[in-house]
Enzyme design. Structure first.
Site, PDB file in Angstrom:
ATOM      1  N   LEU A  75      -8.034  -5.138 -10.078  1.00  0.00           N
ATOM      2  CA  LEU A  75      -9.169  -5.877  -9.538  1.00  0.00           C
ATOM      3  C   LEU A  75      -9.882  -5.129  -8.416  1.00  0.00           C
ATOM      4  O   LEU A  75     -10.748  -5.679  -7.743  1.00  0.00           O
ATOM      5  CB  LEU A  75      -8.721  -7.270  -9.091  1.00  0.00           C
ATOM      6  CG  LEU A  75      -8.042  -8.073 -10.219  1.00  0.00           C
ATOM      7  CD1 LEU A  75      -7.490  -9.388  -9.689  1.00  0.00           C
ATOM      8  CD2 LEU A  75      -8.986  -8.335 -11.377  1.00  0.00           C
ATOM      9  N   CYS A  76      -9.537  -3.863  -8.226  1.00  0.00           N
ATOM     10  CA  CYS A  76     -10.191  -3.019  -7.224  1.00  0.00           C
ATOM     11  C   CYS A  76     -11.537  -2.522  -7.730  1.00  0.00           C
ATOM     12  O   CYS A  76     -11.686  -2.198  -8.902  1.00  0.00           O
ATOM     13  CB  CYS A  76      -9.332  -1.776  -6.979  1.00  0.00           C
ATOM     14  SG  CYS A  76      -8.478  -1.782  -5.422  1.00  0.00           S
ATOM     15  N   HIS A  77     -12.488  -2.423  -6.825  1.00  0.00           N
ATOM     16  CA  HIS A  77     -13.785  -1.842  -7.144  1.00  0.00           C
ATOM     17  C   HIS A  77     -13.714  -0.322  -7.060  1.00  0.00           C
ATOM     18  O   HIS A  77     -13.062   0.206  -6.156  1.00  0.00           O
ATOM     19  CB  HIS A  77     -14.834  -2.313  -6.134  1.00  0.00           C
ATOM     20  CG  HIS A  77     -15.058  -3.784  -6.156  1.00  0.00           C
ATOM     21  ND1 HIS A  77     -14.229  -4.667  -5.493  1.00  0.00           N
ATOM     22  CD2 HIS A  77     -15.993  -4.539  -6.785  1.00  0.00           C
ATOM     23  CE1 HIS A  77     -14.655  -5.901  -5.705  1.00  0.00           C
ATOM     24  NE2 HIS A  77     -15.721  -5.867  -6.482  1.00  0.00           N
ATOM     25  N   MET A 113      -6.889  -0.154  -0.187  1.00  0.00           N
ATOM     26  CA  MET A 113      -6.058   0.126  -1.358  1.00  0.00           C
ATOM     27  C   MET A 113      -6.023   1.623  -1.658  1.00  0.00           C
ATOM     28  O   MET A 113      -5.010   2.137  -2.140  1.00  0.00           O
ATOM     29  CB  MET A 113      -6.562  -0.638  -2.591  1.00  0.00           C
ATOM     30  CG  MET A 113      -6.442  -2.154  -2.474  1.00  0.00           C
ATOM     31  SD  MET A 113      -4.849  -2.780  -1.852  1.00  0.00           S
ATOM     32  CE  MET A 113      -3.691  -2.089  -3.025  1.00  0.00           C
ATOM     33  N   GLU A 114      -7.098   2.313  -1.348  1.00  0.00           N
ATOM     34  CA  GLU A 114      -7.128   3.760  -1.570  1.00  0.00           C
ATOM     35  C   GLU A 114      -6.115   4.464  -0.665  1.00  0.00           C
ATOM     36  O   GLU A 114      -5.378   5.354  -1.098  1.00  0.00           O
ATOM     37  CB  GLU A 114      -8.542   4.311  -1.315  1.00  0.00           C
ATOM     38  CG  GLU A 114      -9.521   4.079  -2.452  1.00  0.00           C
ATOM     39  CD  GLU A 114      -9.998   2.632  -2.592  1.00  0.00           C
ATOM     40  OE1 GLU A 114      -9.717   1.805  -1.679  1.00  0.00           O
ATOM     41  OE2 GLU A 114     -10.667   2.322  -3.599  1.00  0.00           O
ATOM     42  N   ASP A 128      10.018  12.751  -6.634  1.00  0.00           N
ATOM     43  CA  ASP A 128      10.158  13.519  -7.877  1.00  0.00           C
ATOM     44  C   ASP A 128      10.723  14.908  -7.604  1.00  0.00           C
ATOM     45  O   ASP A 128      11.541  15.413  -8.381  1.00  0.00           O
ATOM     46  CB  ASP A 128       8.788  13.635  -8.557  1.00  0.00           C
ATOM     47  CG  ASP A 128       8.833  14.407  -9.859  1.00  0.00           C
ATOM     48  OD1 ASP A 128       9.766  14.178 -10.657  1.00  0.00           O
ATOM     49  OD2 ASP A 128       7.931  15.241 -10.105  1.00  0.00           O
TER      50      ASP A 128
END
Lengths: 159, 159, 159, 159, 159, 159
Positions: A75-77, A113-114, A128
């Site tokens: 739902l992120c733009h 969010m980024e 990793d």
């Protein structure tokens, strides 16, 4: 009770419509920490010696992930980032690698969010690269440190 | 000292060559936890009521991210997953949303990073959906719980 | 006259059907060269000093691009790579950065395009990082050096 | 000595922060050349006959790659392109296919990498389609021809 | 009542675990039709004249989309396609462009979604190219025509 | 005769240059319908019961696809969407699932393809989830319902 902005009146998930929001400068800073044995942390630090690429790989992975945040978080733009950075610090004794990210844009919605996605993916990349020498390494935290721009002003993590 | 398998003799990052490894059934289980106020956790739980999509969005985001792990983690091999799942649990009183992921394949290399990537992205998606009602929500942990298949056999997280 | 395998009888582009081909070990080695002023090449080399990431960024970009070759080249088949590497060399006096790539798989089709794509994207990444200090830098060559596996056996670039 | 804009004071790779740059119209023109035997070039030209798609595939691949430049080149900013084009010319006698690309935007940063990425991927796509009839075809050059917009004005390749 | 294989006992969406299925040759054929005015269909056909790329663009778009099906359809498994093709036919009088797709693999799961995704995206691409000359063009149908391989054998669309 | 805007004078496909167009608010609404047996439609509706995710998965898939439209449709421009939504309705008796999508932006070009791509991919996702219980389900229609913004003003589907 507080209502989730990502749900409509019937509880269906939705994107928030940001069309009426002002374009302002936005910035967010986030941090992820990866916990491992001191000897593993030492290998990461040494992997950061001349020609060693461990930290570089994690940083690049984080920067690239930030640019793809809207593909990962449904739902992120999408928005054009003017800047992303990932800084890594290794505390050998404590067995901690810290990834601090900084994302900036000028847009109708923020870059929280980024910054968090960059931190998460950089941390996964460190994991990793050390998983071959230590099992059970832990991403111990992914948090927002600071956020500015937009209607709600500046927020800084307490404590 | 232990040497990082992702570095060559000169310390340059590299993919591990898995060409000579046996194709075996591989499985990995990982978990991410998101910490928030009990009232926020209640909204997530209620968002999971009829027609509510909160948990569904997080689960789908995690499944889709697992399939793109090799795009996100630079030195990861691409592999065809035979199964991915994300199970979410909400503990309202503790203010905790737990995302447990399960990834499986039959391949020359394991699916640890796939399970961890699914957990991370599912957690970020929960964060994205609650950030409008609570600032400072924290991804408190992303860890591997179990891993099986391949030469090193089965590993389970202690404690 | 030789006929293009990617065209059907009416000249329409198509993927080649590899379904009947044998799965064999495949390998390809490619090289790209980037030509610049010696002072620029020196900056690249110095950017490769402690904590310098120039070459590391190019290498990671090449490795990641190899994994996405089938998204970029329309008629390429997707395949799981067992190994990809990018080695960079800087000849300061000649003003040349050379990117040599190595791609391997066990599949029904070869990895020539993967090795060439890795070389091209690594070279573009070097270009991106030096364009701020020199205009007109040139990717002077992208070539296949060697290819093995499959029905046609081993091929090596002459002279 | 000139300093690489993509490295910070300690030599770590970074994105350049373009937040303070002016939004201006930007344009870049680039060219890639693919060298092959005249008979192969003739097949490409004939593949461009009615219903033949060789050149069309290369052009589309280049256009699509331009739009994904920031995914491929780690430190590139994402930006919305207002126009991309790829023009192909076949010189049968010389055995040369030339791909000339044109990228345009109105943004805080230029489109040089987009034009070069389009040219590179279009060239790789030509290579992919002729590799079945000729081994050793060469991408002989990928260069910027022209660049305009932004603080540094217009630049054109000499000679 | 029949139960959806993509839901678990509690109704949660999930990927089907294909780990125990046999690897067999799989094939699927699908079709999309785009309905437009005869004059628009004529422009598409003419766009298919020498140097015209309309149909070529749609075909390439469909082939590329097939390869990315598992990124688009959340519960689809990724698999390596051995062949994908898109054939376009233009019926000018009826004002119909038909896109027929063929997808093949040797895998534990079928390629039905790959064939349908290729058809849908090829149809959308035709729509994109004619929308400037006719509003209201309609994708009139996207259907599976045939499917073979796997436990359930061959299925063909009736009537 | 009307000329395709996506072809240049020689019939070559191209992106339309939108650099000179005004930035205006754009919106498009599209619809896809999926036709199935009433018992299958009932399973979809029930899959939408508490904890059931069928419709949620289709909606998320559509929203995510809208954001990637320019990767799928070769000549589409990338643009930042300010809003995307997918609403699903199930008519059990008629055996119809309808997906209605709404896409919005403020840009130099419209969002028609984004709304249609969201509808197509949401419909394909419904298909994917019911294909295990009914063969031959049909995507019966993908159409634009409404489009506004830009020079050509508002258009609404007749009838």
């Amino acid at each position: 009770m507080a209502e989730l902005t990502h749900l409509d009146d019937e509880g269906r998930a939705r994107m928030v419509d940001v069309g009426a929001k002002a374009v302002t400068d936005r910035r967010a800073v986030a941090r992820a920490t990866v916990r491992m044995a001191p000897t593993t942390a030492a290998a990461v630090r040494d992997g950061n010696a001349p020609k060693g690429d461990v930290i570089a790989v994690a940083r690049i992975a984080g920067i690239q992930a930030a640019k793809r945040t809207s593909e990962l978080i449904p739902l992120c733009h999408g928005l054009p980032l003017s800047f992303v950075d990932v800084v890594a610090e290794v505390d050998v004794e404590a067995g901690i690698v810290t990834l601090t990210t900084d994302a900036r844009t000028s847009a109708q919605t923020g870059v929280e969010m980024e910054a968090l996605t960059a931190a998460s993916v950089a941390a996964l990349t460190v994991y990793d690269m050390v998983k071959g020498i230590e099992k059970g390494v832990e991403i111990a935290e992914v948090v927002l440190l600071e956020k500015s721009g937009g209607r709600s002003g500046t927020w800084r993590r307490g404590g």
